[in-house]
Design an enzyme around this catalytic site. Sequence first.
Site, PDB file in Angstrom:
ATOM      1  N   ASP A 299       0.858  -1.183   0.000  1.00  0.00           N
ATOM      2  CA  ASP A 299       0.000   0.000   0.000  1.00  0.00           C
ATOM      3  C   ASP A 299       0.890   1.228   0.000  1.00  0.00           C
ATOM      4  O   ASP A 299       2.008   1.193   0.517  1.00  0.00           O
ATOM      5  CB  ASP A 299      -0.912   0.012   1.234  1.00  0.00           C
ATOM      6  CG  ASP A 299      -2.121   0.933   1.061  1.00  0.00           C
ATOM      7  OD1 ASP A 299      -1.941   2.052   0.557  1.00  0.00           O
ATOM      8  OD2 ASP A 299      -3.230   0.535   1.427  1.00  0.00           O
TER       9      ASP A 299
ATOM     10  N   LYS B  67     -11.872  -0.698 -15.461  1.00  0.00           N
ATOM     11  CA  LYS B  67     -12.594  -1.870 -14.958  1.00  0.00           C
ATOM     12  C   LYS B  67     -13.315  -2.629 -16.072  1.00  0.00           C
ATOM     13  O   LYS B  67     -13.810  -3.729 -15.850  1.00  0.00           O
ATOM     14  CB  LYS B  67     -13.599  -1.455 -13.881  1.00  0.00           C
ATOM     15  CG  LYS B  67     -12.960  -0.840 -12.640  1.00  0.00           C
ATOM     16  CD  LYS B  67     -12.059  -1.834 -11.948  1.00  0.00           C
ATOM     17  CE  LYS B  67     -11.384  -1.263 -10.722  1.00  0.00           C
ATOM     18  NZ  LYS B  67     -10.534  -2.239 -10.032  1.00  0.00           N
TER      19      LYS B  67
ATOM     20  N   ASP C  37       4.430   2.611  -4.168  1.00  0.00           N
ATOM     21  CA  ASP C  37       3.456   3.095  -5.143  1.00  0.00           C
ATOM     22  C   ASP C  37       3.384   2.121  -6.310  1.00  0.00           C
ATOM     23  O   ASP C  37       4.346   1.954  -7.061  1.00  0.00           O
ATOM     24  CB  ASP C  37       3.890   4.480  -5.630  1.00  0.00           C
ATOM     25  CG  ASP C  37       2.867   5.133  -6.552  1.00  0.00           C
ATOM     26  OD1 ASP C  37       1.854   4.474  -6.890  1.00  0.00           O
ATOM     27  OD2 ASP C  37       3.086   6.296  -6.938  1.00  0.00           O
TER      28      ASP C  37
ATOM     29  N   TYR D  86     -12.008   5.626 -14.244  1.00  0.00           N
ATOM     30  CA  TYR D  86     -12.193   4.439 -13.406  1.00  0.00           C
ATOM     31  C   TYR D  86     -12.938   3.349 -14.176  1.00  0.00           C
ATOM     32  O   TYR D  86     -12.529   2.187 -14.175  1.00  0.00           O
ATOM     33  CB  TYR D  86     -12.954   4.823 -12.131  1.00  0.00           C
ATOM     34  CG  TYR D  86     -13.174   3.670 -11.189  1.00  0.00           C
ATOM     35  CD1 TYR D  86     -12.165   3.247 -10.340  1.00  0.00           C
ATOM     36  CD2 TYR D  86     -14.399   3.003 -11.143  1.00  0.00           C
ATOM     37  CE1 TYR D  86     -12.345   2.179  -9.466  1.00  0.00           C
ATOM     38  CE2 TYR D  86     -14.600   1.934 -10.281  1.00  0.00           C
ATOM     39  CZ  TYR D  86     -13.579   1.533  -9.446  1.00  0.00           C
ATOM     40  OH  TYR D  86     -13.766   0.478  -8.593  1.00  0.00           O
TER      41      TYR D  86
END
Length: 204
Positions: free
Chosen positions: A82, A203, A108, A199
């Site tokens: 993370d 996806k 990152d 986004y």
Amino acid sequence: YLLGSGPHVLGHGHPAVLEALREVGRDGTSHLVIHENAIRLAEKIVEHVPCAEKVTLHNSGSEATFFALRLARAGADICMVDIDADGLEKTADEVRSLGVRALANALDLAIADNCHGAVAAAVEAFKRLDALCNVAAVFLPCHTIAMSGADWDRTLAVNLSAPFHLIQAAIPHLLQANGAVVNVTSCAAFVGQAYTAAYCATKA
């Protein structure tokens, strides 16, 4: 227990748990999708895939925290990635409190070399890798005409490119362990949402 937006499901179908989650939804404190069949499926997966002496690599976000804790309860050692170092170490402590090993790797995932490094660190620490769980995501809602190139690039780097680089690095180790990859996706893969062009593209 987790019921996230879209098909991010972890937990079990006990009525008390489902009712508690419905209460949270009614209070408006969190956005939840109640999908009891998916919860039962998550339980069946854990039942039929024993986790003793297995090592899993998880990346980023609250969903990853719930996945990591559920697998830790089943006996898996966890390597977590993370960008939030403080939150990551807190989760690692929770995992260790369950009696398994945890490696916290703050980096990152938008940087391809970091993805390969994360896998290498997991294998070096635990000498094996049984599962890769791609849960990391960047969500930067913005009107399409106002979105900066940097935000677009970062969303694609974390949501789309990072899973590829992680899988690429993990495949040799997963083949040795007869392991698996879990890619967590979103209902945005099937239904477009306002202000989320980047986004949704990652996806789809």
